[in-house]
Design a protein around this motif. Sequence first.
Motif, PDB file in Angstrom:
ATOM      1  N   GLU A 178      -0.176  31.744   5.530  1.00 51.08           N
ATOM      2  CA  GLU A 178      -0.938  31.042   4.687  1.00 51.08           C
ATOM      3  C   GLU A 178      -0.603  29.307   4.884  1.00 51.08           C
ATOM      4  OE1 GLU A 178      -4.125  30.774   2.108  1.00 51.08           O
ATOM      5  OE2 GLU A 178      -3.362  32.297   3.101  1.00 51.08           O
ATOM      6  N   CYS A 179       0.478  29.259   5.678  1.00 48.44           N
ATOM      7  CA  CYS A 179       1.191  27.896   5.364  1.00 48.44           C
ATOM      8  C   CYS A 179       0.092  26.744   6.194  1.00 48.44           C
ATOM      9  CB  CYS A 179       2.450  27.697   6.324  1.00 48.44           C
ATOM     10  SG  CYS A 179       3.070  26.175   6.387  1.00 48.44           S
ATOM     11  N   PRO A 180      -0.495  26.957   7.292  1.00 42.26           N
ATOM     12  CA  PRO A 180      -1.388  26.025   7.581  1.00 42.26           C
ATOM     13  C   PRO A 180      -2.759  25.992   6.849  1.00 42.26           C
ATOM     14  CG  PRO A 180      -1.426  27.951   9.048  1.00 42.26           C
ATOM     15  CD  PRO A 180      -0.513  28.064   8.158  1.00 42.26           C
ATOM     16  N   ARG A 181      -3.164  27.089   6.277  1.00 43.15           N
ATOM     17  CA  ARG A 181      -4.300  27.145   5.373  1.00 43.15           C
ATOM     18  C   ARG A 181      -4.021  26.288   4.163  1.00 43.15           C
ATOM     19  NH1 ARG A 181      -4.081  32.334   7.034  1.00 43.15           N
ATOM     20  NH2 ARG A 181      -5.942  33.126   8.242  1.00 43.15           N
ATOM     21  N   GLU A 182      -2.728  26.207   3.619  1.00 42.98           N
ATOM     22  CA  GLU A 182      -2.480  25.543   2.327  1.00 42.98           C
ATOM     23  C   GLU A 182      -2.504  24.017   2.580  1.00 42.98           C
ATOM     24  OE1 GLU A 182      -1.486  24.360  -1.598  1.00 42.98           O
ATOM     25  OE2 GLU A 182      -2.619  26.217  -0.697  1.00 42.98           O
ATOM     26  N   ILE A 183      -1.838  23.624   3.871  1.00 41.49           N
ATOM     27  CA  ILE A 183      -2.000  22.160   4.199  1.00 41.49           C
ATOM     28  C   ILE A 183      -3.227  21.750   4.509  1.00 41.49           C
ATOM     29  CG2 ILE A 183      -1.226  20.603   6.087  1.00 41.49           C
ATOM     30  CD1 ILE A 183       0.952  21.695   4.386  1.00 41.49           C
ATOM     31  N   ILE A 184      -4.075  22.441   5.054  1.00 35.70           N
ATOM     32  CA  ILE A 184      -5.438  22.091   5.209  1.00 35.70           C
ATOM     33  C   ILE A 184      -6.330  21.821   3.646  1.00 35.70           C
ATOM     34  CG2 ILE A 184      -7.877  22.703   6.123  1.00 35.70           C
ATOM     35  CD1 ILE A 184      -6.284  24.450   8.184  1.00 35.70           C
ATOM     36  N   ARG A 185      -5.935  22.927   3.016  1.00 35.24           N
ATOM     37  CA  ARG A 185      -6.579  22.522   1.604  1.00 35.24           C
ATOM     38  C   ARG A 185      -5.928  21.134   0.923  1.00 35.24           C
ATOM     39  NH1 ARG A 185      -6.361  28.614   1.571  1.00 35.24           N
ATOM     40  NH2 ARG A 185      -4.147  28.573   0.892  1.00 35.24           N
ATOM     41  N   ILE A 186      -4.849  21.159   0.960  1.00 33.80           N
ATOM     42  CA  ILE A 186      -4.103  19.786   0.407  1.00 33.80           C
ATOM     43  C   ILE A 186      -4.711  18.588   1.006  1.00 33.80           C
ATOM     44  CG2 ILE A 186      -2.144  18.473   0.244  1.00 33.80           C
ATOM     45  CD1 ILE A 186      -0.653  21.146   0.005  1.00 33.80           C
TER      46      ILE A 186
ATOM     47  N   GLY B 255       0.780  -1.122  -0.098  1.00 33.89           N
ATOM     48  CA  GLY B 255      -0.174  -0.091   0.043  1.00 33.89           C
ATOM     49  C   GLY B 255       0.786   1.271  -0.158  1.00 33.89           C
ATOM     50  N   VAL B 256       0.099   2.446   0.121  1.00 30.89           N
ATOM     51  CA  VAL B 256       0.874   3.670   0.093  1.00 30.89           C
ATOM     52  C   VAL B 256       0.658   4.394   1.169  1.00 30.89           C
ATOM     53  CG1 VAL B 256       1.140   5.854  -1.164  1.00 30.89           C
ATOM     54  CG2 VAL B 256       0.924   3.537  -2.488  1.00 30.89           C
ATOM     55  N   ASP B 257       1.489   4.927   1.760  1.00 36.05           N
ATOM     56  CA  ASP B 257       1.453   5.870   3.028  1.00 36.05           C
ATOM     57  C   ASP B 257       1.940   7.311   2.596  1.00 36.05           C
ATOM     58  OD1 ASP B 257       0.592   3.636   4.841  1.00 36.05           O
ATOM     59  OD2 ASP B 257       2.690   3.055   4.483  1.00 36.05           O
ATOM     60  N   SER B 258       1.332   8.377   3.073  1.00 38.79           N
ATOM     61  CA  SER B 258       2.131   9.608   2.657  1.00 38.79           C
ATOM     62  C   SER B 258       2.006  10.556   3.867  1.00 38.79           C
ATOM     63  CB  SER B 258       1.298  10.239   1.625  1.00 38.79           C
ATOM     64  OG  SER B 258       1.338  11.611   1.208  1.00 38.79           O
ATOM     65  N   ASN B 259       2.843  11.470   4.128  1.00 39.90           N
ATOM     66  CA  ASN B 259       2.991  12.232   5.207  1.00 39.90           C
ATOM     67  C   ASN B 259       3.654  13.760   4.983  1.00 39.90           C
ATOM     68  OD1 ASN B 259       2.590  13.235   7.695  1.00 39.90           O
ATOM     69  ND2 ASN B 259       4.575  12.229   8.809  1.00 39.90           N
ATOM     70  N   LEU B 260       2.821  14.506   4.692  1.00 37.05           N
ATOM     71  CA  LEU B 260       3.432  16.018   4.332  1.00 37.05           C
ATOM     72  C   LEU B 260       3.137  16.642   5.610  1.00 37.05           C
ATOM     73  CD1 LEU B 260       4.082  18.281   2.466  1.00 37.05           C
ATOM     74  CD2 LEU B 260       1.719  18.473   1.930  1.00 37.05           C
ATOM     75  N   VAL B 261       4.292  17.367   6.111  1.00 40.94           N
ATOM     76  CA  VAL B 261       4.346  18.221   7.529  1.00 40.94           C
ATOM     77  C   VAL B 261       5.063  19.330   7.278  1.00 40.94           C
ATOM     78  CG1 VAL B 261       5.185  18.157   9.862  1.00 40.94           C
ATOM     79  CG2 VAL B 261       4.261  16.205   8.805  1.00 40.94           C
ATOM     80  N   CYS B 262       4.611  20.448   7.728  1.00 47.07           N
ATOM     81  CA  CYS B 262       5.385  21.797   7.653  1.00 47.07           C
ATOM     82  C   CYS B 262       5.354  22.355   9.059  1.00 47.07           C
ATOM     83  CB  CYS B 262       4.329  22.681   6.872  1.00 47.07           C
ATOM     84  SG  CYS B 262       4.778  22.417   5.063  1.00 47.07           S
ATOM     85  N   LEU B 263       6.436  23.275   9.309  1.00 51.04           N
ATOM     86  CA  LEU B 263       6.836  23.829  10.537  1.00 51.04           C
ATOM     87  C   LEU B 263       6.806  25.293  10.075  1.00 51.04           C
ATOM     88  CD1 LEU B 263       9.758  21.910  12.001  1.00 51.04           C
ATOM     89  CD2 LEU B 263       7.125  21.719  12.364  1.00 51.04           C
ATOM     90  N   PHE B 264       6.252  26.079  11.027  1.00 54.05           N
ATOM     91  CA  PHE B 264       6.055  27.708  10.802  1.00 54.05           C
ATOM     92  C   PHE B 264       6.158  28.425  11.915  1.00 54.05           C
ATOM     93  CE2 PHE B 264       1.900  25.409  10.760  1.00 54.05           C
ATOM     94  CZ  PHE B 264       1.028  26.662  11.456  1.00 54.05           C
ATOM     95  N   LYS B 265       6.355  29.617  11.955  1.00 54.92           N
ATOM     96  CA  LYS B 265       6.501  30.679  13.370  1.00 54.92           C
ATOM     97  C   LYS B 265       5.131  31.489  13.086  1.00 54.92           C
ATOM     98  CE  LYS B 265      11.488  30.675  14.197  1.00 54.92           C
ATOM     99  NZ  LYS B 265      12.736  31.336  14.130  1.00 54.92           N
ATOM    100  N   ASN B 266       4.740  32.066  12.036  1.00 58.01           N
ATOM    101  CA  ASN B 266       3.817  32.978  11.914  1.00 58.01           C
ATOM    102  C   ASN B 266       2.615  32.599  11.790  1.00 58.01           C
ATOM    103  OD1 ASN B 266       2.091  35.201  11.232  1.00 58.01           O
ATOM    104  ND2 ASN B 266       3.359  35.586   9.315  1.00 58.01           N
ATOM    105  N   ARG B 267       1.848  32.462  12.835  1.00 62.53           N
ATOM    106  CA  ARG B 267       0.461  31.679  12.822  1.00 62.53           C
ATOM    107  C   ARG B 267      -0.363  32.345  11.879  1.00 62.53           C
ATOM    108  NH1 ARG B 267      -1.293  29.280  17.796  1.00 62.53           N
ATOM    109  NH2 ARG B 267       0.123  28.714  19.223  1.00 62.53           N
ATOM    110  N   ARG B 268      -0.167  33.514  11.287  1.00 64.45           N
ATOM    111  CA  ARG B 268      -1.047  34.390  10.464  1.00 64.45           C
ATOM    112  C   ARG B 268      -0.847  34.015   8.762  1.00 64.45           C
ATOM    113  NH1 ARG B 268      -4.542  37.496  12.965  1.00 64.45           N
ATOM    114  NH2 ARG B 268      -4.271  38.184  15.249  1.00 64.45           N
TER     115      ARG B 268
END
Length: 414
Positions: free
Chosen positions: A328-336, A313-326
Motif C-alpha cells: 500500500e506504500c506507493p498508493r498512500e504516497i499518491i493519495r498524499i 517560501g516552503v518546500d516539502s519532500n516526502l519520499v519512501c522506499l519499498f521492496k514490495n511493489r504490491r
Amino acid sequence: CRSVGVGGYLLGGGVNWLGTYNKYGYGAEHVLGMRVVTANGTILDLSPGKTTIHPEYYHEPKTVLMNDYHNDLFFAMRGAGASFAIATEFLYQIYKLPETKPAVILVWINDKRDLWKIQKAAYDTSKYSIAINNEYAGDFWNSFKTRIVYKFLPTLLTSIKLLHREGATPLFLTVTDIRHRAGELTDPVEAMRYLQSKNVDLLYSVPALVRVLDKFARYLYEMNIDEQEFQPPGEYNLAGVYLGGMRDTTALEEVFFQNPSFGVKRRNNQMFRTIGCDYCFWSIHFRNRQQFISKGYPDLEISTNTDNHLKKGVDSNLVCLFKNRRSECPREIIRIKKSMEHKLEKYNLSYSKYSNWPSCDSTDWMFRYWGENYNRLLAIKAYWDPENVFNHCQSVGSTDNMCCPFTLQRPQGP
C-alpha cells in the motif's frame, strides 16, 4: 550528501536544503562553463553568452556561436541538462570555507501555531537556515551500530510522545549557520537560544544536553551516509511527492498532523511499516535565500523553475522506499500527493516541482519543473537535438504522461 553525484545534481538545478541553497542559491548558478557532447557527437564548450564548437578534425579551427533564445545550451543544461547533451566537464565556482553542518534540535509541533512559529523563526533571520526533518527507518539500516540505535529510538520517541500532554511525536529541526564566515559546525546552543527567543516549543534547553544530543545526531547521520554509499542499486522502489515554492504550510498541514502513517500524531513511530514502506523521510524546508546570483543577468539565468527567485517560501519532500511493489506504500504516497495538490489548487496557491524528484500523475509537470522557461527549452531542444536522442520519462519534449511507475493508473509500477 555523499551519495549524490555532482553531475546530476548540477544538471537538475542543484538544490541543497541543509543550508547552501539559502546561503548561495542553486548549485547550477555557480557553473561558469561546461564541456558537453551533443546528440550528433559534436563537442561544445558552453559559457555565458557564447558556445564554442569544436571541429570534427583537430587541424580545423573552432567556431563561436553567440547564444540567443533558440540556441542557448548553457541555459538549458543548467536545470534540464539530461534532456540535451552529455556533460563531461564543469568549470565551477568554489568557496574557501567548507559547507557548514547543521545543528540538530528536537522540538514539539503539536498544532498549526507551533508550525507557524518555526516558519516565522526561519523567515526572521539571516543567520540560520531551518528545516523540519522526520525519518521513518525501521530495519532499513544494516550496520550493527545503526541497527542498535534504530531498535530503541522509535520506542524512545513513542514513549516521549505518550508522556507529552498533546501526544505528538517529537521532531528534528536542522538549523544551519549560513553566515559567510560560519565555520564547519553550527553551534547548537546558539541555535537553541535563537529558537527559544522565537517561542519554538523545545524538547529540552539545557546547554550540555543540547550539545550531547546534537553530537549524537551528527554521528548517526554520518553512519547513515557511509552506508548509503554501499547500498546495492535496484533493491528498492521509490515513490515521493515534492512541492516547492509554496507561500506557507497550508497544503501540508492535514497530512502533517493527522495522517496515520506519517503525521506527528500517529499512534507510534512504526506506523509507516503497516502499509509496506521500508524507509521514508519527510523534509520541510523554509526558503530564506540570501543570494540571487543570476537574477537580473540574462546570460546567467538557469532553466530550473526558481519560482521567480522567491526569497521566502516552503518546500516539502516526502519520499519512501519499498521492496514490495504490491504494498500500500506507493498508493498512500499518491493519495498524499493528490490531497496536497488539491489544497493548493483549491486556494489558488502557486507551487513548483523539481525535475530531480520526478512527480508523476500530473499533466502539467513540465511547467512545474521549468515554469515559463519550458517553451524556450523546446526551441533549444529543436536546435541541438531535433531527433530527441536524449530522452527519458518527463524529459523536455516528452508527451507521454503515463511513463512514470507507481501512479494512479499503475500503482504497482511498470
